[in-house]
Design a protein around this motif. Structure first.
Motif, mmCIF file in Angstrom:
data_model
loop_
_atom_site.group_PDB
_atom_site.id
_atom_site.type_symbol
_atom_site.label_atom_id
_atom_site.label_comp_id
_atom_site.label_asym_id
_atom_site.label_seq_id
_atom_site.Cartn_x
_atom_site.Cartn_y
_atom_site.Cartn_z
ATOM 1 N N UNK A 93 125.851 74.662 -13.360
ATOM 2 C CA UNK A 93 126.209 75.572 -14.022
ATOM 3 C C UNK A 93 124.960 76.329 -14.875
ATOM 4 N N UNK B 130 122.743 78.050 -12.591
ATOM 5 C CA UNK B 130 123.222 78.848 -12.024
ATOM 6 C C UNK B 130 122.986 80.514 -13.549
ATOM 7 N N UNK C 129 120.988 83.337 -11.872
ATOM 8 C CA UNK C 129 122.013 84.263 -11.301
ATOM 9 C C UNK C 129 122.454 84.164 -9.754
ATOM 10 N N UNK C 130 122.110 82.431 -9.372
ATOM 11 C CA UNK C 130 122.513 81.847 -8.058
ATOM 12 C C UNK C 130 120.841 82.723 -6.939
ATOM 13 N N UNK C 131 120.418 83.289 -7.607
ATOM 14 C CA UNK C 131 119.316 84.260 -6.302
ATOM 15 C C UNK C 131 117.956 83.149 -6.994
ATOM 16 N N UNK C 132 117.133 82.738 -6.193
ATOM 17 C CA UNK C 132 116.218 81.894 -6.382
ATOM 18 C C UNK C 132 115.094 82.213 -6.594
ATOM 19 N N UNK D 249 111.076 82.476 -6.432
ATOM 20 C CA UNK D 249 110.129 82.286 -5.623
ATOM 21 C C UNK D 249 108.526 83.130 -5.757
ATOM 22 N N UNK E 264 108.967 77.427 -5.312
ATOM 23 C CA UNK E 264 110.837 78.382 -5.527
ATOM 24 C C UNK E 264 111.384 77.043 -6.066
ATOM 25 N N UNK F 202 120.101 75.301 -6.318
ATOM 26 C CA UNK F 202 120.421 73.359 -6.096
ATOM 27 C C UNK F 202 120.081 72.784 -5.418
ATOM 28 N N UNK F 203 118.245 73.417 -5.421
ATOM 29 C CA UNK F 203 117.484 72.612 -4.559
ATOM 30 C C UNK F 203 117.392 71.199 -4.422
ATOM 31 N N UNK G 265 120.875 67.539 -2.701
ATOM 32 C CA UNK G 265 121.205 67.125 -1.359
ATOM 33 C C UNK G 265 121.269 65.430 -1.739
ATOM 34 N N UNK H 152 120.045 72.827 2.624
ATOM 35 C CA UNK H 152 118.916 71.933 1.555
ATOM 36 C C UNK H 152 117.420 72.504 1.646
ATOM 37 N N UNK H 153 116.857 73.493 0.883
ATOM 38 C CA UNK H 153 115.429 74.124 0.796
ATOM 39 C C UNK H 153 114.597 72.192 1.701
ATOM 40 N N UNK H 154 114.577 70.909 0.702
ATOM 41 C CA UNK H 154 113.824 70.272 1.072
ATOM 42 C C UNK H 154 114.361 69.762 2.524
ATOM 43 N N UNK I 259 109.344 79.885 0.667
ATOM 44 C CA UNK I 259 109.290 78.619 0.642
ATOM 45 C C UNK I 259 108.318 78.196 1.039
ATOM 46 N N UNK J 113 120.572 85.484 -2.434
ATOM 47 C CA UNK J 113 119.559 84.622 -2.400
ATOM 48 C C UNK J 113 119.473 85.395 -0.637
ATOM 49 N N UNK K 207 126.971 83.165 -5.570
ATOM 50 C CA UNK K 207 125.992 82.068 -5.581
ATOM 51 C C UNK K 207 125.599 80.846 -5.185
ATOM 52 N N UNK K 208 126.685 80.283 -4.905
ATOM 53 C CA UNK K 208 126.284 78.326 -4.882
ATOM 54 C C UNK K 208 126.516 78.922 -2.819
#
Lengths: 313, 314
Positions: free
Chosen positions: A127, A130, A134-137, A139, A229, A233-234, A237, B65-67, B93, B155, B185-186
Motif C-alpha cells: 500500500x 502505491x 500513485x501506481x506510476x513507476x 523512471x 526505475x 510491484x517490481x 515475482x 514483471x520488470x526483472x 527501463x 503506467x 495501479x496494480x
C-alpha cells in the motif's frame, strides 16, 4: 551411499539438468551465458538468503518481496526527486532494515504468528509503495555511477555477481561460523530448549526477520540500479521463486534445515531452468509449470524430513 | 515420486523440448504480460506470421514483471536468435538489455512500447489521434453536456496519452464534468483493482453520471458488467474505450451491453507487420528506411460503433 544421496541428491540432479542443457541447449555452456545465468540469479539469491535467515529461526517472512518493492520505490523516488543517489540507496537499505525489524517486533512482542504478521506487513508495504508512486513507476536515465552498481562489470564479470557472492558468503559465515548463527539455529530447531539454555530466542527471531528485511533492501537498491526505475510491484515475482529456492535448498546439504549453501544452489537451479528453457526454445508456460513442480516436490521432500513446524503455522 | 525423480523427469522433458529446425531463421518474441489480451494478441499474431514463414519462434511471457522481462531479453541474446520482437515493452527501463541486443547485432522491433535508440523502430498507432477519437465520440454522444466517470491507467504510455488527450478535450468543453476518476495501479491484479475502484465510484455517483471513459477495453468489460449488475441497459450510460477485438465488437453489437464504441487498434496486424518488417530487413537485406522512416511505424486505428460493427464481426 544413502547419506550422500540424501545430502547431495538434489544438487546432483541439478548437475544432471546442467549436463542435459550443455548437450542440448545451444550456447548454454558459453562463458557469456554462464555469467548471464549467475547475474540473473543474483536478485533471487539475495532475497532468498534473507528468507533463509528468517526460516532458520523458524519464522516465515512472506513480506520480503513487497518490502523490496517499497524500498525500491523509496530509493527510486528520492533519485527521481534529485536527491543524491548514495542517500537514496541508504534510505532503501534503511526501509528494508526497519521493515524487517518491525516484523520482528510484531512476531516477538505482539506475539502474532509470523505467517499472519508478515502477510500484514506485506500488505502495508504494498500500500505504501502505491501511495508513494500513485501506481506510476519512477523512471529516468539516472546517474551512470548509480546504474553501474547493477549494470557495471569487472572485466567480463557483472558486478551483480560480486554482490550476490558477498551476500552468500556473509550469510554462510554468520549462520555457520559465529555464535549468533549457532544461537539462531538453536532457536529455530528447539526454541524452548534454546531459551532454557539462556539464548535470547525472541531476539534471535527479531534478528532473523530483520536480516530478511535488510536483504530485501539490498536487492531493492540493486534492482532500481539495474532497471533505472522503481515500480510499486517490481519485486513481487520473486516471492514464489525465493521461497522455492529456499525449499529446494532444504533438500540438500543439511536435509530438512534451511541453509545458505542450499539456498544458493536452489536459486541457481531455478535460474538455470529459466535460462535453459529459453535457450531450448521451450514454450513460455513450461517455465511456470516447472517452477510449480519444483515447489511441490521440494516441499514434499522438505516436509518429510523437517523437524519443526515452520510450515504448519 | 521424490524431488530427485521429478527433477530428473524435468531434465528429460527439457531435452525433449529441444526441437528447432536446423538453419531456420530464429525469432524471439517477448510479451510483457500475456494475461493482458492485447499483449497476447500481438505476440500470438507475430508467432503465427513467423511460423508461416517457416521460422523457429520462441515466445516468452514476462508476467508483467520488470526483472523477468529484463532476464528474458538477456536470455534471448544468449540463445543467439536472429531477431527479437518486444510487445508492450518499456525502452527506458530496459535500456541496458536493448543495448545488449543491439551490440549483439540482433535486429529489434518493438510494438506499442515507445522509441528506443537500440530498436529499429516501434510499431504504434497514433495514440493522440486515438485518444481524441474516443474522447470526442463520448462527448458527442452526450451532446457535449453531462457528467462522466473515468477509469485511467497511467503506467502505460499509450493509455496515459489517451487520458491526457481526454483532459485537453474536457478543458475545452466545460459543460462536461468529470465527477469521478479511478486510476488503475496494480498491473498483476488489475482486474480486481478496476472492479473495486469502479464499483465504488459507480455506487457513489449512482444516477449522477451519463458516460464512462475507460483507457482500454479490458477495463471497459469490467465496468460494463458492473453497470449490468446495477440493472442498466444499453443507452442508459455511454461507455467508450479503446483497443477493439472480438469481445469488444460482440459487446458493441449486443443490446445488453453499455459499451457503445471503441477505437480498434490493429494488434494482430501490428504483430504481423513486425514479422514482415524483420523479413524485409534481416532476411531480405532492405534498409530500415525502406520500411519505416524514423523511430515509429504508424498503423491506422478505426473507431467502431453500432454503425460499422458488422464489418468487424463478420
Amino acid at each position: 551411499m544413502k547419506t550422500i544421496i540424501a545430502k547431495y541428491g538434489t544438487a546432483i540432479t541439478g548437475l544432471v539438468i546442467l549436463v542435459v542443457l550443455i548437450l542440448f541447449a545451444r550456447n548454454f555452456a558459453s562463458s557469456a551465458n554462464m555469467l548471464n545465468v549467475l547475474k540473473n540469479t543474483s536478485f533471487l539469491t539475495i532475497l532468498a538468503v534473507g528468507f533463509t535467515f528468517a526460516l532458520i529461526t523458524s519464522e516465515l517472512d512472506l513480506s520480503f518481496a513487497n518490502i523490496a518493492s517499497l524500498a525500491a520505490v523509496v530509493t527510486g523516488g528520492m533519485i527521481y526527486s534529485g536527491i543524491a543517489w548514495p542517500l537514496a540507496a541508504l534510505a532503501g537499505l534503511a526501509v528494508g532494515l526497519v521493515a524487517g525489524y518491525v516484523n520482528g517486533l510484531v512476531v516477538t512482542v505482539a506475539k502474532v504468528p509470523s505467517l499472519i504478521a508478515t502477510l500484514g506487513t506485506a500488505s502495508i508495504a504494498g500500500g505504501l509503495a502505491f501511495m508513494l508512486t500513485g501506481g506510476v513507476a519512477f523512471v529516468g536515465r539516472w546517474d551512470p555511477v548509480f546504474l553501474s552498481l547493477a549494470r557495471g562489470k569487472v572485466g567480463p564479470v557483472p558486478v551483480l555477481i560480486f554482490f550476490m557472492a558477498a551476500v552468500v558468503i556473509a550469510g554462510w559465515f554468520v549462520s555457520r561460523k559465529t555464535p549468533l548463527g549457532v544461537h539462531m539455529l538453536a532457536t529455530g530447531e528447539a526454541t524452548e530448549a534454546a531459551h532454557r539454555a539462556g539464548i535470547a530466542t525472541r531476539r534471535m527471531k527479531r534478528i532473523g526477520l530483520t536480516l530478511s528485511g535488510l536483504a530485501a533492501g539490498i536487492a531493492a537498491v540493486l534492482l532500481v540500479a539495474s532497471l533505472s526505475s522503481a515500480a510499486p510491484q517490481m519485486a513481487g515475482d520473486y516471492l514464489l521463486n525465493a521461497i522455492a529456492a529456499v525449499l529446494l535448498g532444504m533438500t540438500m546439504f543439511e536435509p530438512g534445515r534451511p541453509n545458505i549453501a542450499g539456498t544458493f544452489v536452489g536459486a541457481l537451479i531455478i535460474s538455470v531452468l529459466d535460462n535453459g528453457l529459453v535457450l531450448l526454445g521451450a514454450p513460455y508456460y513450461l517455465q511456470d509449470i516447472m517452477l510449480g513442480l519444483i515447489v511441490i516436490g521440494s516441499v514434499s521432500v522438505s516436509a518429510s524430513v523437517l523437524k519443526k513446524a515452520a510450515f504448519s503455522v | 515420486m521424490t524431488l530427485k525423480h521429478l527433477l530428473a523427469a524435468g531434465a528429460l522433458a527439457l531435452a525433449g523440448a529441444h526441437a528447432t529446425t536446423a538453419d531456420a531463421f530464429e525469432l524471439g518474441i517477448v510479451a510483457f504480460q500475456m494475461s493482458a489480451e492485447t499483449h497476447a494478441r500481438v505476440a500470438n499474431a507475430a508467432e503465427a506470421a513467423a511460423k508461416e514463414k517457416g521460422w523457429d519462434v520462441t515466445v516468452l511471457n514476462s508476467n508483467g514483471a520488470l526483472p523477468t522481462h529484463a532476464e528474458q531479453i538477456e536470455n534471448l541474446v544468449q540463445r543467439g536468435v536472429d531477431a527479437i520482437i518486444l510487445a508492450m515493452s518499456k525502452p527506458v527501463q530496459f535500456d541496458a538489455q536493448m543495448e545488449a541486443v543491439s551490440d549483439a547485432g540482433i535486429p529489434l522491433i518493438t510494438v506499442m512500447s515507445g522509441s528506443s535508440p537500440y530498436a529499429l523502430f516501434d510499431i504504434q498507432v497514433n495514440e493522440y489521434a486515438v485518444g481524441a477519437e474516443a474522447a470526442l465520440y463520448l462527448l458527442g454522444q452526450l451532446n457535449y453536456e453531462g457528467k462522466i466517470l473515468t477509469q485511467r491507467f497511467e503506467s502505460n504510455v499509450g493509455t496515459r496519452i489517451r487520458g491526457k488527450v481526454l483532459d485537453v478535450v474536457l478543458s475545452e468543453n466545460t459543460a462536461v464534468e468529470e465527477v469521478g476518476s479511478h486510476s488503475m495501479a496494480r498491473t498483476q491484479s488489475w482486474q480486481d483493482d478496476v472492479r473495486n475502484g469502479m464499483s465504488a465510484l459507480i455506487l457513489q455517483n449512482a444516477g449522477n453520471f451519463d458516460g464512462i471513459w475507460a483507457s482500454f477495453d479490458g477495463q471497459a468489460f469490467i465496468i460494463d458488467d458492473l453497470l449490468a449488475e446495477q440493472g442498466m441497459s444499453k443507452g442508459d450510460v455511454v461507455l467508450v474505450s479503446v483497443d477493439g477485438g472480438k469481445e469488444t465488437f460482440r459487446r458493441i453489437a449486443s443490446p445488453d451491453s453499455m459499451l457503445m464504441a471503441s477505437v480498434a487498434i490493429p494488434f494482430e496486424a501490428m504483430g504481423a507487420a513486425a514479422v514482415e518488417a524483420i523479413d524485409r530487413i534481416a532476411v531480405g537485406g532492405e534498409p530500415v528506411d525502406a520500411v519505416a522512416s524514423g523511430p515509429y511505424l504508424y498503423m491506422n486505428a478505426v473507431l467502431v460503433d453500432q454503425s460499422n460493427v458488422d464489418e468487424f464481426t463478420e
